[in-house]
Design an enzyme around this catalytic site. Structure first.
Site, PDB file in Angstrom:
ATOM      1  CE  LYS A  76      45.900  41.618  35.449  1.00 52.94           C
ATOM      2  NZ  LYS A  76      45.704  43.076  35.386  1.00 52.94           N
ATOM      3  CB  SER A 151      41.929  43.357  34.668  1.00 49.50           C
ATOM      4  OG  SER A 151      43.208  43.966  34.634  1.00 49.50           O
ATOM      5  CB  SER A 175      43.562  46.750  36.064  1.00 43.19           C
ATOM      6  OG  SER A 175      42.671  46.881  34.985  1.00 43.19           O
TER       7      SER A 175
END
Length: 477
Positions: A76, A151, A175
């Site tokens: 990520k 996210s 997220s």
């Protein structure tokens, strides 16, 4: 044989272990798909040379027992890896290259993973959708008009497009669960402290932990085991806080078995944000819970109700803890004009947060955690929607107004952040289908350290609801 990208991660691991596939073949296949097919903007960086060099090393190695030996993944954008871009979705850090590797990528490397690149995140991971001025929108695969969630939206969009078999993410307020549910995937947020490399310990509020996103419960369990990074069967905790491991160390085994009859409660009493926002639960979210309840009762589980304890101080406490975390970002005041409105509002509002105010928020959160755990204790799992609303159009969030943007995120996902504040594990499952083939997910919240129970229940639902096959079918011409 099915195409490489159609196989689940565990199936791929078996073929790699038996040398019926090579790590180079697998990496090259996914790299080609990323180059040709990433219409959702899941990746913000791809390193072909690094990936193939790593794959060749693994093919030449005698030891092929790593939990994710030869399996591709992507960091990520919030995880740092030496020599790779480190902008964290922010124009303020544009062009920055990491000079060291964070603990989490090191754990996945040690497990035998092959990193292909970096998946998209909003600026500093502050949003429940994935967009940045630096990298643009990450959209729901097949629906360029809708957000993928965030996210960890890049991670979810990559898996949903068949660009990765699974992906690590991080979850500070939903997220992992939000994009997983939006993209029709499974996402697991573990207990605080369960992932030693990134488990929320040492952060303000202890909110964010690493976790896994995949097409299936089994593959989520496999990646979570790899994220834990056990050494000789023991998680290498470096701090005093340690989550219990009642599953004796194998989440994958619990997911494969998918056994047990459990007591599961539907959460009533509204959401933690009801005292500050006009929360509306869409019919599709209610239908997702109702469909799940019907399936659970059919499987023989006991289903009841449990009320959320009084949360009248929750909006202020959570927001202050969120600001407290933002206050640790070392951006000088004179450079804040390079931030986007949401990040700027959160960081600038943290300037007014006093030590006493932060302590008060933490004390309230600790008391709330105790009350939630006491209320939920009689139940093996507690059921809620993941999102209150259906997947959001690209223009739904008022991105030019940071505070209004934050409030819209609350309206969309009022059920997720309290799980981070209380440190409990939760799994998102894409049980319900709505118009145009989109999914609405449900969230199962477990007791501390009891991810195995959530995976077992999820596997039982997965045997009846073909969500993995839906993703595979969507990949085919």
């Amino acid at each position: 044989m099915s195409a490489i990208h159609e196989l689940g991660a565990l199936e791929l691991w078996r073929l790699l272990h038996a040398r019926q596939l090579s790590a180079v073949e697998v990496a090259a296949h996914f790299l080609d798909r990323i180059e040709r097919l990433d219409e959702a903007n899941a990746f913000v960086h791809v390193d072909v040379e690094l990936a193939l060099r790593r794959a060749r090393e693994l093919d030449d190695a005698d030891d092929r027992t790593g939990l994710i030996h030869g399996l591709p993944f992507a960091d990520k954008a919030l995880s740092l890896r030496e020599g790779q871009p480190a902008d964290m979705g922010s124009r303020w850090l544009e062009g920055t290259i990491a000079d060291a590797t964070d603990p989490l990528p090191r754990v996945l490397d040690a497990g035998g993973g092959v990193v292909l690149g970096r998946t998209a995140s909003p600026e500093f991971g502050f949003a429940g959708y994935t967009r940045s001025a630096l990298h643009g929108f990450t959209t729901l695969p097949g629906r360029p008009d809708l957000h993928a969630g965030g996210s960890s939206g890049g991670a979810a969009a990559a898996v949903a497009q068949g660009l990765l078999p699974f992906a690590p993410g991080s979850d500070g307020g939903g997220s992992i669960r939000i994009p997983a549910a939006t993209c029709g995937l499974v996402g697991l947020k573990p207990t605080r402290g369960r992932i030693p490399a990134q488990g929320g310990v040492g952060q303000v509020g202890g909110l964010a932990t690493a976790g896994a996103i995949a097409r299936s419960v089994i593959d989520v369990a496999l990646l979570t085991d790899a994220l834990i990074g056990r050494v000789n069967g023991v998680a290498p905790h470096e701090l005093v806080l340690r989550s219990p491991e009642r599953d004796d160390g194998s989440l994958l085994a619990a997911a494969i078995r998918g056994e047990g009859r459990y007591r599961i409660a539907v959460m009533t009493g509204g959401t933690p944000w009801d005292s500050s926002d006009d929360i509306r639960i869409a019919p599709e979210a209610t239908a997702a819970v109702d469909e799940t309840v019907a399936l659970l009762e059919r499987f023989g589980h006991e289903v009841g109700e449990v009320a959320l304890p009084d949360a009248s101080g929750y909006p202020e406490a959570f927001t202050d803890l969120w600001r407290g975390g933002a206050a640790t970002i070392p951006i000088p005041v004179e450079e804040r004009d390079r931030l986007e409105p949401l990040a700027r509002w959160i960081i600038e509002s943290s300037d007014a947060l006093t030590a006493g105010g932060l302590a008060k928020a933490q004390l309230w959160a600790t008391d709330f955690e105790r009350r939630v755990l006491a209320a939920f204790a009689p139940w093996d799992a507690v059921l809620t929607p993941v999102t209150a609303l259906t997947p959001r159009p690209l223009d739904w969030y008022p991105i030019d107004d940071g505070e209004a943007d934050f409030r819209h995120q609350v309206l969309h996902t009022p059920h997720t952040s309290f799980v981070n504040l209380t440190g409990l594990p939760a799994i998102a499952l894409p049980v319900h289908r709505i118009a145009d083939g989109l999914s609405m997910g449900v969230q199962l919240i477990g007791r501390p350290g009891e991810e195995a129970t959530l995976l077992a229940i999820g596997r039982q639902l997965e045997r009846r609801v073909p969500w993995e096959q839906r993703i595979v079918d969507r990949m085919r011409p």
